[in-house]
Design a protein around this motif. Structure first.
Motif, PDB file in Angstrom:
ATOM      1  N   VAL A  44     -70.340  47.240 -20.731  1.00  0.00           N
ATOM      2  CA  VAL A  44     -70.818  48.296 -19.456  1.00  0.00           C
ATOM      3  C   VAL A  44     -71.263  47.536 -18.271  1.00  0.00           C
ATOM      4  O   VAL A  44     -72.194  46.703 -18.582  1.00  0.00           O
ATOM      5  CB  VAL A  44     -71.682  49.476 -20.173  1.00  0.00           C
ATOM      6  N   GLU A  45     -70.848  47.906 -17.266  1.00  0.00           N
ATOM      7  CA  GLU A  45     -71.220  47.140 -15.967  1.00  0.00           C
ATOM      8  C   GLU A  45     -72.867  47.567 -15.954  1.00  0.00           C
ATOM      9  O   GLU A  45     -73.217  48.705 -16.280  1.00  0.00           O
ATOM     10  CB  GLU A  45     -70.886  47.905 -14.599  1.00  0.00           C
ATOM     11  N   ARG A  46     -73.941  46.698 -15.787  1.00  0.00           N
ATOM     12  CA  ARG A  46     -75.124  46.710 -15.658  1.00  0.00           C
ATOM     13  C   ARG A  46     -75.874  48.104 -15.003  1.00  0.00           C
ATOM     14  O   ARG A  46     -76.748  48.695 -15.720  1.00  0.00           O
ATOM     15  CB  ARG A  46     -76.085  45.520 -15.352  1.00  0.00           C
ATOM     16  N   ALA A  72     -74.731  51.210 -17.146  1.00  0.00           N
ATOM     17  CA  ALA A  72     -75.414  51.236 -18.266  1.00  0.00           C
ATOM     18  C   ALA A  72     -77.057  51.619 -18.234  1.00  0.00           C
ATOM     19  O   ALA A  72     -77.450  52.700 -18.827  1.00  0.00           O
ATOM     20  CB  ALA A  72     -75.454  49.874 -19.114  1.00  0.00           C
ATOM     21  N   ARG A 100     -77.821  50.997 -24.442  1.00  0.00           N
ATOM     22  CA  ARG A 100     -78.057  49.735 -24.518  1.00  0.00           C
ATOM     23  C   ARG A 100     -77.035  48.997 -25.520  1.00  0.00           C
ATOM     24  O   ARG A 100     -76.225  49.823 -26.028  1.00  0.00           O
ATOM     25  CB  ARG A 100     -79.359  49.639 -25.103  1.00  0.00           C
ATOM     26  N   THR A 101     -77.167  47.586 -25.530  1.00  0.00           N
ATOM     27  CA  THR A 101     -76.342  47.101 -26.498  1.00  0.00           C
ATOM     28  C   THR A 101     -76.474  47.616 -27.929  1.00  0.00           C
ATOM     29  O   THR A 101     -77.761  47.736 -28.356  1.00  0.00           O
ATOM     30  CB  THR A 101     -76.674  45.475 -26.312  1.00  0.00           C
ATOM     31  N   THR A 157     -73.630  44.108 -21.509  1.00  0.00           N
ATOM     32  CA  THR A 157     -73.525  44.694 -20.295  1.00  0.00           C
ATOM     33  C   THR A 157     -73.349  43.360 -19.254  1.00  0.00           C
ATOM     34  O   THR A 157     -73.615  42.092 -19.864  1.00  0.00           O
ATOM     35  CB  THR A 157     -74.908  45.181 -19.679  1.00  0.00           C
TER      36      THR A 157
END
Length: 587
Positions: free
Chosen positions: A140-142, A145, A151-152, A168
């Motif tokens: 996901v683009e940070r 996100a 989150r991861t 991200t």
């Protein structure tokens, strides 16, 4: 000439040492205005640097091309571009799908791009947490996100397919959330959305058999040739992407630019009040200078040199404070890499800050200084206050008023310029507060397809509003203190005379509060429409106004603060014996 410069320098240093508190207040007033303006100008200077740093770190393209067509038609449209004149390199085309993702209970528009782990010549997204794409996962683009709160390791759903968030990343090939340019296939109408990357093997299943679009990244021989190249919806140049990212700071910049001018008005009111008192206090020195041969020009130079020196020092303080505060205020955001500090301000920022500080110093001092320079030697040596201008109509009206109001009106009649400064201070303060309340009343979210999401512009705008609110309130309080103490000191003898004629200490104290509240009432009344007009002129589109109770409470609070701050020193002065006040030297 050298002797005159030495005299001016010695008098300047002596005055700065003898009145340190007033000097500090002058520095703060001017530095507040220059610091706010510096932060506003810094947005243009530093907002683009994180994008440039991100572009260098991720090998960002000069031009990203995404046709309206889909499937084989899109590939056929993109194929000739790889060998077009001026193109020196490319990567892709990569498959793109415009889908819907559900994450953390929110359903949002999502641009899904298929990417594998093979190194690319252009657009190599930088992983900021976790790992890069693999089958069954999503990156996901940070900024996206962060907005979603994922989150991861979390699980999201794209068109009903559950995927694990592998990490991200950030990219310079597409604008950060919420400007990822989501649209329905074949449509030219772009909507807000976020960006994710998946393995190319997964994108066909996620799209549910719908035809895919594609994106192609190009490097150009002339990187500036990409500007304005074709339709914006098809061709996204690096300049357009940078401008979209910089748009996140526009609200903050507008707030700070307008706030800088409002603070300039407050600084003028405060500096003018302090300067008028300092010039009056040095009236006898003006007479001494003229008695030993100094002309009006020399007298003016002695005064102006001090305030120009203070203005230059305040410009340096405001410039430094605004520049170092800018990175905190305009942090680059989750969608970009790096910080915004580390380099000196641009020349135009320095020139603007110095020019504003000197303009405030000159405009606020020119009137009192000219009056001092043209005062006769005998009058200046006598150090007697100027006689009040008496008007029969006002005197007849004042005789029918309560004692406190009568004395308050006569205090303002003796110093009409100070009353106008009080009006200006109240007007600018209430205008700023009404504008701040109106901005805070605006909607703080927008539609991201199916869900109302937070607007990332709001965070920076709110930070700018906080800075402006603190600066306006602090400077307005300083100005109120200055004007009140000037009125108290100047009215000591007239109020002492009034007390000998029968006025009570309470009436004398109340008269000082009345003297401040009457001109402030005019400023507060004008500040309400002033703030509304300010927001209307600065805003675009529909404006949501705050409840009337908020505005009324703001006006009443401003008047209460002014009245309270005037009453405290007035009560302290009223306790002083009348004989001591009559023996004291006029301020």
């Amino acid at each position: 000439m050298a002797g005159r410069l030495l005299l001016v320098g010695r008098l300047l240093l002596r005055d700065l040492r003898r009145r340190p508190l007033e000097t500090v207040l002058l520095l703060l007033a001017i530095a507040a205005a220059t610091g706010t303006l510096t932060m506003a100008l810094a947005l243009d200077d530093v907002a683009a640097r994180p994008y440039e740093r991100t572009r260098a770190a991720t090998a960002g393209p000069d031009l990203a091309v995404t046709p309206h067509s889909t499937g084989t038609d899109a590939l056929a449209e993109l194929a000739p571009l790889t060998t077009a004149d001026g193109v020196t390199g490319h990567s892709g085309p990569y498959p793109i799908a415009y889908l819907t993702m559900t994450a953390a209970g929110k359903k949002v528009h999502t641009v899904v791009e298929g990417r594998d782990g093979a190194p690319a010549l252009l657009d190599r997204p930088a992983v900021t947490s976790g790992t890069w794409t693999r089958p069954g996962g999503v990156v996901v683009e940070r900024a996206f996100a962060d907005a979603l709160g994922v989150r991861t390791g979390d699980t999201v759903s794209i068109e009903g397919h559950d995927l694990k968030v592998l990490g991200t990343a950030v990219t310079a090939a597409r604008a950060a959330y919420p400007y990822a340019q989501w649209h329905y296939p074949g449509s030219v109408l772009v909507e807000r959305g976020g960006l994710v990357w998946v393995d190319p093997a997964d994108i066909a299943a996620l799209s549910g058999g719908r035809p895919l679009s594609y994106t192609l990244n190009l490097r150009l021989a002339d990187r500036n040739a990409s500007a304005g190249h074709g339709s914006r919806d098809v061709y996204s140049s690096w300049q357009e992407i940078a401008e979209a990212n910089a748009g996140l700071y526009r609200a903050a910049q507008t707030v700070l630019v307008i706030g800088g001018w409002l603070l300039t008005g407050l600084a003028l009111a405060g500096v003018a009040g302090i300067v008028a008192g300092r010039v009056v206090a040095r009236r006898r020195r003006v007479g001494l200078l003229k008695a030993v041969g100094a002309g009006p020009a020399m007298v003016a130079a002695v005064h102006v040199a001090e305030y120009l020196a203070i203005g230059l020092a305040a410009a340096g303080i405001g410039l430094a404070a605004g520049w170092f505060a800018a990175p905190v205020l305009i942090s680059p955001g989750a969608g970009l890499i790096g910080s915004v500090g580390g380099s000196p301000p641009a020349l135009r920022t320095v020139v603007a800050a110095v020019a504003l500080a000197l303009a405030i110093a000159v405009i606020a001092t020119v009137g009192p200084v000219l009056r001092a320079a043209t005062t006769s030697t005998v009058h200046a040596l006598a150090d007697s206050p100027s006689p009040p201008r008496r008007r029969g109509g006002r005197i007849r009206l004042s005789r029918r008023l309560p004692t406190a109001v009568l004395l308050g009106l006569r205090i303002n009649a003796r110093r009409p310029r100070r009353a106008r400064l009080v009006t200006l201070n109240a007007f600018v303060t209430v205008t700023a507060l009404v504008g701040i309340l109106t901005v805070r009343a605006q909607r703080e979210s927008f539609d991201l397809g199916y869900t109302e999401m937070a607007n990332p512009r709001v965070e920076r705008g709110q930070q700018a509003l906080l800075v402006l609110t603190v600066a306006v309130c602090a400077l307005a309080l300083v100005n109120t203190v200055v004007h009140t103490w000037s009125a108290v000191l100047d009215a000591r003898r007239p109020l002492a005379v009034a007390r000998t004629l029968g006025a009570t200490p309470g009436q004398a104290a109340a008269s000082v509060a009345v003297a401040q509240l009457l001109p402030a009432l005019l400023g507060v009344a004008a500040g309400l429409p002033g703030g509304v007009v300010l927001v209307v002129l600065a805003g675009t589109g529909r404006i949501d106004f705050p409840p009337a109770s908020w505005l009324l409470a703001t006006m009443l609070a401003a008047l209460l603060v002014i009245g309270a701050m005037a009453a405290v020193p007035a009560l302290a002065a009223a306790r002083r014996p009348v004989a001591d006040a009559l023996r004291s030297t006029p301020a």
